[in-house]
Design an enzyme around this catalytic site. Structure first.
Site, mmCIF file in Angstrom:
data_model
loop_
_atom_site.group_PDB
_atom_site.id
_atom_site.type_symbol
_atom_site.label_atom_id
_atom_site.label_comp_id
_atom_site.label_asym_id
_atom_site.label_seq_id
_atom_site.Cartn_x
_atom_site.Cartn_y
_atom_site.Cartn_z
ATOM 1 C CE1 TYR A 43 39.546 21.802 32.441
ATOM 2 C CE2 TYR A 43 37.378 22.828 32.538
ATOM 3 C CZ TYR A 43 38.426 22.320 31.807
ATOM 4 O OH TYR A 43 38.344 22.327 30.437
ATOM 5 C CB CYS A 67 59.830 42.615 50.053
ATOM 6 S SG CYS A 67 60.913 41.215 49.981
ATOM 7 C CB CYS A 72 43.802 31.403 37.071
ATOM 8 S SG CYS A 72 44.165 29.990 36.041
ATOM 9 C CB CYS A 80 62.597 37.662 45.386
ATOM 10 S SG CYS A 80 61.298 36.467 45.531
#
Ligand code: SAH
Length: 456
Positions: free
Chosen positions: A317, A77, A413, A83
């Site tokens: 969840y 990129c 996560c 970014c």
């Protein structure tokens, strides 16, 4: 007297990188003092400049790599360094997968005291680019022209961007097209300082399997000049559009969406599939952004649930019921619970869309609804949890320990809270059998995993 640190701010020196943090920075030690060096890799000898020193550790900028790691990759990129959306493009994909596996292993052992269990190699993508199905891009102005891109790291300056390599090409095309059309019709970008202007964000969503496209124009007020022409031009330039909507966000906020959404053309929803299950996706629906890997993750959760068709399952969840419906294919009954009412409305719609009659969804805190179900006599054979980063509430874990399901499948996560919660479940009579990391976000440092626990 202030104690002298081994390095001073602005000092330039050469160091060897010893480790990689979970945020993707290189770690060097100078006379026992820790320096974090973003973009440097383990094994590398690098020239650095110290930019900040705290008492116990400091930060340095990478000036030059003197000895390269064999795992260093050239970031594809062009705007990688400005970014901040990706953190580890400079690490080869194979090495990223290994680093994620190691992170899970280390954290389970350090925080959870869990070792000698299989933490499998991270399941990665064959092609780890262009995987995102949703782009949400802020709109700004530069030299009187509308620009669209991303916020420069730690700033509110928008950098105009034509493409993002982890984004579906069609989403890039949509953003470029809307930018062009906005300029043609002289639509003003929203100015967050003065709270003026019209167009705040453009959101593009794409069904990976159905290829259906949704375009969302987020505006400050109801008014959108040249509305009809804008819609026609989007339709002419973007293939497979099924839905063009306007979302109105009149607030001074950095939250993207407002409460009101109006259809400008087509339907309120687009559809997509994960496996055999169809999902309706509206402008504001939560839907996993990497559908290919979501399937890998859910298949693993389903495998770990090990269902025969006779089980009662709780999905805590549950979001829009994605995992619940996956489980419902093989379970007698599934109960899902989720705190966001809109998500549960979507979950119910999705159950109906797929003809599932063996699911029930409840709105509320999982840690309150689970004990309530338990008090009502609900007994789950399998409990699946997929909590946000902060992990499960202790009350919820306590209810699992009282309810004693045969298996717990923990989708996480955040390995740190996973480790903390597994420790509690292990102390209460469960055994962690295995853990499978899955790479949902290539080139970022995020790592998702699924753990299987059984009642001893
Ligand atoms: N299983 C879903 C969503 C997982 S994300 C999927 O795979 O798509 C975690 C979800 O937990 C979010 O939808 C969030 O709104 C919800 N949540 C957060 N805190 C909660 C709580 N205390 N009780 C129930 N749900 C909660």
């Amino acid at each position: 007297m202030k104690q002298q640190l081994p390095v001073q701010k602005n000092e330039q020196l050469q160091v060897t990188i010893e480790d990689l943090t979970h945020e993707g920075a290189g770690v060097a030690k100078v006379k026992g003092y820790t320096l974090f060096v973003p973009k440097a890799l383990p094994g590398e000898v690098v020239d650095i400049k110290v930019i900040k020193t705290n008492k116990g550790y400091g930060f340095a900028r990478l000036l030059e790599v003197k000895e390269r790691s064999e795992h260093r990759a050239e970031p594809s990129c062009p705007i990688y360094n400005q970014c901040g959306g990706c953190q580890i493009q400079h690490l080869s994909y194979e090495a990223q997968l290994l680093a994620k596996q190691k992170q899970v292993k280390d954290v389970l052992e350090r925080i959870g005291g869990i070792k000698d269990i299989p933490v499998h190699p991270t399941l990665g993508m064959n092609d780890p680019w262009r995987y995102r199905n949703k782009a949400q891009v802020p709109i700004g102005e530069e030299g009187g022209l509308v620009i669209a891109g991303f916020y420069q790291e730690r700033s509110h300056r928008i950098i105009d961007t034509e493409e993002c390599l982890i984004q579906h090409e069609d989403n890039d095309h949509i953003i470029r097209t809307v930018k062009k059309i906005a300029n043609k019709h002289r639509i003003r970008a929203y100015d967050e300082e003065k709270h003026r202007g019209t167009l705040r964000h453009v959101v593009a969503r794409k069904g990976k399997i159905t290829e259906e496209v949704m375009v969302v124009l987020v505006t400050r007020g109801k008014e959108l000049p040249s509305k009809k022409a804008i819609v026609e031009e989007i339709l002419a330039e973007v293939p497979n559009v099924k839905s063009i909507v306007q979302n109105i966000n009149p607030k001074r906020t950095n939250v993207i969406f407002g409460e009101e959404t109006n259809v400008l053309w087509g339907d309120e929803y687009i559809y997509d599939y994960i496996g055999d299950i169809k999902f309706a996706i509206s402008a504001r629906s939560f839907y996993q952004v990497n559908p290919e890997q979501t399937k890998v993750l859910y298949d693993k959760a389903l495998e770990y649930a090990n269902l025969t068709g006779e089980e009662t399952v709780i999905d805590a969840y549950c979001g829009i019921g994605t995992i619940s419906l996956f489980l419902a294919q093989r379970a007698k009954h599934v109960y899902g619970v989720e705190i966001v009412p809109d998500a549960i409305a979507d979950a119910k719609r999705n159950a109906e869309l797929n003809g599932f009659t063996n699911v029930d969804f409840a709105v509320g805190e999982a840690e309150k609804i689970m004990p309530w179900w338990y008090a009502q006599g609900v007994r789950a054979d399998v409990v699946v949890v997929d909590p946000p980063r902060k992990g499960c509430d202790e009350e919820l874990l306590d209810t699992i320990l009282s309810m004693k399901p045969k298996r717990v499948v923990y989708v996480s996560c955040n390995p740190a809270t996973l480790a903390r919660d597994l420790k509690i479940l292990e102390a209460g009579g469960y055994l962690t059998k295995e853990v499978q990391p899955v790479d949902m976000f290539p080139h970022s440092t995020h790592v998702e995993c699924v753990a299987q626990l059984t009642l001893i």
